[in-house]
Enzyme design. Sequence first.
Site, PDB file in Angstrom:
ATOM      1  N   LYS A  85      93.409  38.942  38.377  1.00 16.96           N
ATOM      2  CA  LYS A  85      94.500  39.443  37.513  1.00 16.96           C
ATOM      3  C   LYS A  85      93.939  40.326  36.412  1.00 16.96           C
ATOM      4  CE  LYS A  85      97.278  38.975  39.408  1.00 16.96           C
ATOM      5  NZ  LYS A  85      97.403  38.281  40.631  1.00 16.96           N
ATOM      6  N   ASN A 130     105.225  57.089  56.273  1.00 13.45           N
ATOM      7  CA  ASN A 130     104.311  56.046  55.778  1.00 13.45           C
ATOM      8  C   ASN A 130     103.451  55.605  56.940  1.00 13.45           C
ATOM      9  OD1 ASN A 130     105.702  56.102  53.428  1.00 13.45           O
ATOM     10  ND2 ASN A 130     106.678  54.104  53.657  1.00 13.45           N
ATOM     11  N   GLY A 131     102.169  55.365  56.697  1.00 10.85           N
ATOM     12  CA  GLY A 131     101.307  54.873  57.771  1.00 10.85           C
ATOM     13  C   GLY A 131     100.213  55.877  58.094  1.00 10.85           C
ATOM     14  N   GLU A 151      91.590  33.791  40.840  1.00 13.39           N
ATOM     15  CA  GLU A 151      92.864  34.464  40.604  1.00 13.39           C
ATOM     16  C   GLU A 151      92.930  35.024  39.177  1.00 13.39           C
ATOM     17  OE1 GLU A 151      95.083  35.630  42.305  1.00 13.39           O
ATOM     18  OE2 GLU A 151      96.873  35.782  41.070  1.00 13.39           O
ATOM     19  N   GLU A 168      92.528  43.757  37.843  1.00 17.08           N
ATOM     20  CA  GLU A 168      93.445  44.748  38.412  1.00 17.08           C
ATOM     21  C   GLU A 168      94.350  45.400  37.371  1.00 17.08           C
ATOM     22  OE1 GLU A 168      95.859  43.344  41.667  1.00 17.08           O
ATOM     23  OE2 GLU A 168      96.389  41.508  40.641  1.00 17.08           O
ATOM     24  N   LYS A 185     101.698  47.965  45.818  1.00 15.49           N
ATOM     25  CA  LYS A 185     102.287  46.629  45.882  1.00 15.49           C
ATOM     26  C   LYS A 185     102.153  46.022  47.269  1.00 15.49           C
ATOM     27  CE  LYS A 185     104.421  43.007  44.459  1.00 15.49           C
ATOM     28  NZ  LYS A 185     103.571  42.052  43.723  1.00 15.49           N
ATOM     29  N   CYS A 195     103.372  53.951  49.597  1.00 15.49           N
ATOM     30  CA  CYS A 195     104.368  54.947  49.983  1.00 15.49           C
ATOM     31  C   CYS A 195     105.811  54.421  50.005  1.00 15.49           C
ATOM     32  CB  CYS A 195     104.082  55.528  51.357  1.00 15.49           C
ATOM     33  SG  CYS A 195     102.483  56.304  51.505  1.00 15.49           S
ATOM     34  N   ARG A 213     105.744  50.162  44.021  1.00 14.78           N
ATOM     35  CA  ARG A 213     104.898  50.009  45.207  1.00 14.78           C
ATOM     36  C   ARG A 213     103.555  50.715  45.041  1.00 14.78           C
ATOM     37  NH1 ARG A 213     108.022  48.877  49.997  1.00 14.78           N
ATOM     38  NH2 ARG A 213     106.403  49.894  51.221  1.00 14.78           N
ATOM     39  N   HIS A 254      73.179  29.711  39.398  1.00 14.46           N
ATOM     40  CA  HIS A 254      72.372  30.337  40.452  1.00 14.46           C
ATOM     41  C   HIS A 254      72.412  31.861  40.376  1.00 14.46           C
ATOM     42  CE1 HIS A 254      71.636  26.443  42.223  1.00 14.46           C
ATOM     43  NE2 HIS A 254      72.936  26.193  42.103  1.00 14.46           N
ATOM     44  N   TRP A 287     101.049  57.427  48.729  1.00 10.05           N
ATOM     45  CA  TRP A 287      99.798  56.784  48.315  1.00 10.05           C
ATOM     46  C   TRP A 287      98.748  57.339  49.267  1.00 10.05           C
ATOM     47  CZ3 TRP A 287      96.027  53.253  50.042  1.00 10.05           C
ATOM     48  CH2 TRP A 287      95.329  52.570  49.032  1.00 10.05           C
TER      49      TRP A 287
END
Length: 608
Positions: free
Chosen positions: A485, A100-101, A481, A488, A603, A2, A27, A504, A74
């Site tokens: 990357k 926001n929230g 990582e 996403e 973000k 947001c 964001r 395994h 969002w």
Amino acid sequence: MCGIVGYVGPKQATPILMEALRRMEYRGYDSAGIAVLNNGGIEIHKAAGKLSVLAGELEGREPVGTTGMGHTRWATHGAPTTVNAHPHLDQSGRIALIHNGIIENSTAIKKALLARGHVFLSETDTEVLAHLIGELYEGNLEEAVAAALRDVDGAYGIVVLSADEPGTLIAARNGSPIVLGLGEGENLVASDQSALLDHTRSVVYLDNGEMAVLSANSYRVRTLTTRQIDKPVNQIEWDLATIERGGFDHFMLKEIFEQPESIENTMRGHLLEETGNVRVYGLKLSDTDAKKVKRIIITACGTSWHSALIGKSMIEELARIPTDVEYASEFRYRNPIVDSETLVIAISQSGETADTLAALLEAKQRGARVLGLVNVVGSTISREVHGGMYLRCGPEIGVASTKAFTSQVVALAMVTLRFARLRTMSLLEGRRYIDALQQLPAQIQQVLDCAPEIEKLASRFDGATNALYLGRGVNFPVALEGALKLKEISYIHAEGYPAAEMKHGPIALIDENMPVVVVAPRDAVHGKIVSNIQEVRARGGKVIAIVNKNDEEISRLAEATFIVPETLDLLTPILTVIPLQLLSYYVAVNRGCNVDQPRNLAKSVTVE
Ligand code: M6R
């Protein structure tokens, strides 16, 4: 997550709001809207989807007015539809709110409001708050907002305006960032500094529990109960160029290429060549205090959690302090063992991640000293910790974190040196580390100069639906990582695994269609990872290996190799991660994905 912006001044608000929302697009959001005070009423336009949809709606009928606010949403409560988009109005239609929230007691408040005849149009908790403010309004918006917020549980960053009080914006914060931008004859409010930079660099950060009352020529900060408090005015240090693409196709690519400079900035002023040590005043950790630390916990999320794993290896290996790494989202719910001899390090690029913030507050409450490694200056986490270090890698706009990761690892290397030199590390070893750190920017540049090789390798992912990333020791987090990357931004399923653990389970997945990326610099476990590559090859797997120069053994086994320069074992992640960042970028571009704003991602994740 947001974005919030508000404007009050002499200019037309609509273009200012739309440009500010554009600056916050990175964001992540799924709908957008604006409200402008116009002809004694409030004109609202909203649209599901990207900002371009809203811009299309506004074409030829931009609301006229000099006070307004805008929001990118969002979705949390309710689907990302036009009706759920912000701003929301109260029952009278004369008060508008963006938020926001999450309002945690919204269900109970809504029930009471429904019983008193309120009618709701959306499924959002935000509309509930708008109605509550409206119900409490008796000709003074500021007091109505304060009264409503006293009844509210949860996290919020809000801006409110009323058709009956033109030229006034009310903002408030509890958990979601709000920053005031102070201009000449105009004032702004936003959730993100990048929305303000076109207009001013003078800012005031609200703290939790604070409200602001803004008009074109004045502003006042207060709490929910007191009329006025003094707040310092800060200056934003970066400029507009740093939040623009500067000739690159995407922010992510720009940020990958900034890494020689960004890690240089992280180290600047901290390295002491003579004494083989570091000086970081911000840590606020005396030698006596540092020696008392018996245990370290590093807590973070996502990419920052991966850098934390590398930090653990560094601290345990060089400073010999037992170190645990905790997912911030799990930490506070499992009754963690923390005491005054435990040092907790919270890592966060944004400094706003709700889980990381909650974990550090929990650690503080249990008596731990808490340090923060944070990029965004003035962010909530940076203000809640006892001490810490800013990463200084500049604004990271791409949703996929890249330069923040390498800066975090460099910052952790410096924290490690601080402890190691007090305990086990000799002067000569300390100097060797400083020397190796200083060489890293040029070495990253060498890797970046070979980006076209990685671009070619990306075609090996054509048609792939799965990929495996393997590493060992300090390069296992790099495998994690690299996989994060890839998934996403390209939406290809990828897993990171310790190379030996593969046998395994995940080995069952290997066939000629699945790319296997192995991070294999010539370090202490090199011989072991060669065996793991053989295991993959024996099952027909196609290996892309990240290696050091002249690694004939792996070159014979792998389908393709990419060479990174040599450095000290514990610093290799700073170099081996670069080709993996580039690889995911080129794969995503080949697949036509929205690299900078991948679907469903935000973000900074400011909800739990
Ligand atoms: O701002 P933070 O470092 O606290 O963010 C943590 C994660 O949300 C973040 O690293 C996320 O995993 C990124 N999308 C990774 O690229």
